[in-house]
Write an enzyme that holds these catalytic residues in place. Structure first.
Site, PDB file in Angstrom:
ATOM      1  N   GLY A  40       0.844  -1.197   0.000  1.00  0.00           N
ATOM      2  CA  GLY A  40       0.000   0.000   0.000  1.00  0.00           C
ATOM      3  C   GLY A  40       0.875   1.242   0.000  1.00  0.00           C
ATOM      4  O   GLY A  40       2.101   1.163   0.151  1.00  0.00           O
ATOM      5  N   LEU A  41       0.218   2.369  -0.164  1.00  0.00           N
ATOM      6  CA  LEU A  41       0.933   3.653  -0.193  1.00  0.00           C
ATOM      7  C   LEU A  41       1.691   3.898   1.110  1.00  0.00           C
ATOM      8  O   LEU A  41       1.357   3.299   2.145  1.00  0.00           O
ATOM      9  CB  LEU A  41      -0.079   4.799  -0.369  1.00  0.00           C
ATOM     10  CG  LEU A  41      -0.793   4.906  -1.720  1.00  0.00           C
ATOM     11  CD1 LEU A  41      -1.898   5.972  -1.629  1.00  0.00           C
ATOM     12  CD2 LEU A  41       0.192   5.250  -2.836  1.00  0.00           C
ATOM     13  N   SER A  42       2.660   4.774   1.056  1.00  0.00           N
ATOM     14  CA  SER A  42       3.325   5.209   2.275  1.00  0.00           C
ATOM     15  C   SER A  42       2.259   5.810   3.205  1.00  0.00           C
ATOM     16  O   SER A  42       1.387   6.558   2.744  1.00  0.00           O
ATOM     17  CB  SER A  42       4.386   6.263   1.925  1.00  0.00           C
ATOM     18  OG  SER A  42       5.018   6.717   3.092  1.00  0.00           O
ATOM     19  N   ALA A  44      -0.123   4.201   4.554  1.00  0.00           N
ATOM     20  CA  ALA A  44      -1.409   3.479   4.486  1.00  0.00           C
ATOM     21  C   ALA A  44      -1.621   2.628   5.741  1.00  0.00           C
ATOM     22  O   ALA A  44      -2.734   2.183   6.019  1.00  0.00           O
ATOM     23  CB  ALA A  44      -1.460   2.601   3.240  1.00  0.00           C
ATOM     24  N   GLY A  45      -0.546   2.349   6.471  1.00  0.00           N
ATOM     25  CA  GLY A  45      -0.692   1.604   7.723  1.00  0.00           C
ATOM     26  C   GLY A  45      -0.011   0.241   7.743  1.00  0.00           C
ATOM     27  O   GLY A  45      -0.253  -0.563   8.651  1.00  0.00           O
ATOM     28  N   LYS A  46       0.862  -0.015   6.794  1.00  0.00           N
ATOM     29  CA  LYS A  46       1.501  -1.342   6.682  1.00  0.00           C
ATOM     30  C   LYS A  46       2.307  -1.697   7.945  1.00  0.00           C
ATOM     31  O   LYS A  46       2.119  -2.758   8.526  1.00  0.00           O
ATOM     32  CB  LYS A  46       2.429  -1.380   5.445  1.00  0.00           C
ATOM     33  CG  LYS A  46       1.723  -1.063   4.139  1.00  0.00           C
ATOM     34  CD  LYS A  46       2.669  -1.043   2.971  1.00  0.00           C
ATOM     35  CE  LYS A  46       3.713   0.061   3.014  1.00  0.00           C
ATOM     36  NZ  LYS A  46       3.171   1.428   2.961  1.00  0.00           N
ATOM     37  N   SER A  47       3.206  -0.796   8.335  1.00  0.00           N
ATOM     38  CA  SER A  47       4.055  -1.070   9.503  1.00  0.00           C
ATOM     39  C   SER A  47       3.218  -1.171  10.772  1.00  0.00           C
ATOM     40  O   SER A  47       3.410  -2.078  11.586  1.00  0.00           O
ATOM     41  CB  SER A  47       5.089   0.048   9.707  1.00  0.00           C
ATOM     42  OG  SER A  47       5.988   0.046   8.657  1.00  0.00           O
ATOM     43  N   SER A 114       5.971  -1.865  -1.992  1.00  0.00           N
ATOM     44  CA  SER A 114       5.960  -2.819  -3.118  1.00  0.00           C
ATOM     45  C   SER A 114       4.937  -2.384  -4.177  1.00  0.00           C
ATOM     46  O   SER A 114       3.920  -3.045  -4.371  1.00  0.00           O
ATOM     47  CB  SER A 114       5.716  -4.252  -2.637  1.00  0.00           C
ATOM     48  OG  SER A 114       4.757  -4.365  -1.618  1.00  0.00           O
TER      49      SER A 114
HETATM   50  P1  ADP Z   1       3.196   2.637   6.253  1.00  0.00           P
HETATM   51  O1  ADP Z   1       3.980   1.537   6.920  1.00  0.00           O
HETATM   52  O2  ADP Z   1       2.137   2.101   5.335  1.00  0.00           O
HETATM   53  O3  ADP Z   1       4.054   3.669   5.612  1.00  0.00           O
HETATM   54  P2  ADP Z   1       2.658   3.539   8.934  1.00  0.00           P
HETATM   55  O4  ADP Z   1       2.119   2.338   9.637  1.00  0.00           O
HETATM   56  O5  ADP Z   1       4.095   3.895   9.154  1.00  0.00           O
HETATM   57  O6  ADP Z   1       2.354   3.390   7.381  1.00  0.00           O
HETATM   58  O7  ADP Z   1       1.796   4.811   9.295  1.00  0.00           O
HETATM   59  C1  ADP Z   1       0.383   4.788   9.264  1.00  0.00           C
HETATM   60  C2  ADP Z   1      -0.151   5.912  10.133  1.00  0.00           C
HETATM   61  O8  ADP Z   1      -1.581   5.899  10.055  1.00  0.00           O
HETATM   62  C3  ADP Z   1       0.221   5.739  11.593  1.00  0.00           C
HETATM   63  O9  ADP Z   1       0.475   7.001  12.142  1.00  0.00           O
HETATM   64  C4  ADP Z   1      -1.053   5.108  12.188  1.00  0.00           C
HETATM   65  O10 ADP Z   1      -1.208   5.410  13.545  1.00  0.00           O
HETATM   66  C5  ADP Z   1      -2.139   5.774  11.369  1.00  0.00           C
HETATM   67  N1  ADP Z   1      -3.388   5.001  11.244  1.00  0.00           N
HETATM   68  C6  ADP Z   1      -4.622   5.482  11.448  1.00  0.00           C
HETATM   69  N2  ADP Z   1      -5.548   4.526  11.259  1.00  0.00           N
HETATM   70  C7  ADP Z   1      -4.901   3.412  10.922  1.00  0.00           C
HETATM   71  C8  ADP Z   1      -5.328   2.089  10.623  1.00  0.00           C
HETATM   72  N3  ADP Z   1      -6.608   1.741  10.608  1.00  0.00           N
HETATM   73  N4  ADP Z   1      -4.382   1.173  10.308  1.00  0.00           N
HETATM   74  C9  ADP Z   1      -3.088   1.520  10.299  1.00  0.00           C
HETATM   75  N5  ADP Z   1      -2.601   2.751  10.584  1.00  0.00           N
HETATM   76  C10 ADP Z   1      -3.522   3.699  10.897  1.00  0.00           C
END
Ligand code: ADP
Length: 205
Positions: A40-42, A44-47, A114
Site C-alpha cells: 500500500g501507499l506510504s 497506508a498503515g503497513k508497519s 511494493s
Molecule cells: P506505512 O507503513 O504504510 O508507511 P505507517 O504504519 O508507518 O504506514 O503509518 C500509518 C499511520 O496511520 C500511523 O500514524 C497510524 O497510527 C495511522 N493510522 C490510522 N488509522 C490506521 C489504521 N486503521 N491502520 C493503520 N494505521 C492507521
C-alpha cells in the site's frame, strides 16, 4: 549485477539437501509458517498493522518476524535507491528473505510499499500457493498525505524526494489480493481483527 553474471557465478553450485525440513520445524513450533505481505501507499498503515498483528500472534506463542521497509533499507538493502530497477531488486531480496524465514518455520510479516504488480508476483511465485497472503492496506492518497507520520509527503511535494510513490512514482493496486483492509474506514484494532479472522478462517493460525 546482471542475471547473466549470476548464472556464471552460480554455475558450479550444487543444492545441498537438508535433513530437517520446514514441516519438522512447524511441528516443533506447533504452528504453521506463512508470509503476510502488506502492500500500500506510504502511510497506508503497513508497519502499524504488521507490528500490531505480530504483537497479537506473539501472545499466542507464534514465532514471528516483521520485515519492515525502512529498517531493511538501512541494512540488507542500503545499497539500493528508489529507481524502478532498485525497487525491483529490493522486493526480490525481501521475497527471498521471506522465503528463508518461511522455511525456518517463522510467521513472517512484510511492510513494503511494493508498488509494482510484477515485483509482488515475483515474491509470490517464490513460494507455494497459499503461503503468500497479500494484504492491500487501502487508504486514499489524500488520507495518507494528511497522516504523513514521517513528513515524507511534505518533502515529496516540495520536490525533496524524487520518485515518491503516489506523487511522482506510480502505485499499482493489487487486482486480487487475499485481503483488502480499508485503513481509512476502520481503526487499527478493527483492521488487525480483520486479518486475524482471515487467518483463522483459512486455518493458518
Ligand atoms: P506505512 O507503513 O504504510 O508507511 P505507517 O504504519 O508507518 O504506514 O503509518 C500509518 C499511520 O496511520 C500511523 O500514524 C497510524 O497510527 C495511522 N493510522 C490510522 N488509522 C490506521 C489504521 N486503521 N491502520 C493503520 N494505521 C492507521
Amino acid at each position: 549485477m546482471s542475471s547473466n553474471n549470476d548464472k556464471i557465478t552460480n554455475k558450479h553450485t550444487v543444492w545441498h539437501d537438508p535433513t530437517v525440513f520446514r514441516a519438522d520445524r512447524e511441528a516443533l513450533n506447533k504452528h504453521k509458517s506463512a508470509i503476510v505481505w502488506f502492500t500500500g501507499l506510504s502511510a497506508a498503515g503497513k508497519s502499524t498493522l504488521a507490528h500490531a498483528l505480530e504483537d497479537k500472534l506473539h501472545k499466542r506463542s507464534i514465532h514471528t518476524f516483521v520485515l519492515d521497509g525502512d529498517n531493511i533499507r538501512q541494512g540488507l538493502c542500503k545499497d539500493l535507491g528508489f529507481s524502478d530497477a532498485d525497487r525491483e531488486e529490493n522486493i526480490r531480496r525481501i521475497g527471498e528473505v521471506s522465503k528463508l524465514l518461511l522455511d525456518a518455520g517463522v510467521f513472517v510479516m512484510t511492510a513494503f510499499i511494493s508498488p509494482f504488480k510484477k515485483d509482488r508476483k515475483i515474491a509470490r511465485d517464490l513460494v507455494t500457493h497459499g503461503d503468500f497472503i497479500e494484504i492491500y492496506c487501502k487508504a486514499s492518497l489524500e488520507t495518507c498525505e494528511k497522516r504523513d507520520p514521517k513528513g515524507l509527503y511534505k518533502k515529496a511535494r516540495a520536490g525533496e524526494i524524487p520518485e515518491f510513490t503516489g506523487i511522482s512514482s506510480p502505485y499499482e493496486e493489487p487486482e486480487s489480493p487475499e485481503l483488502v483492509i480499508e485503513t481509512d474506514k476502520k481503526d487499527v484494532e478493527q483492521c488487525v481483527a480483520q486479518v486475524i479472522n482471515y487467518l483463522e478462517e483459512k486455518k493458518i493460525i
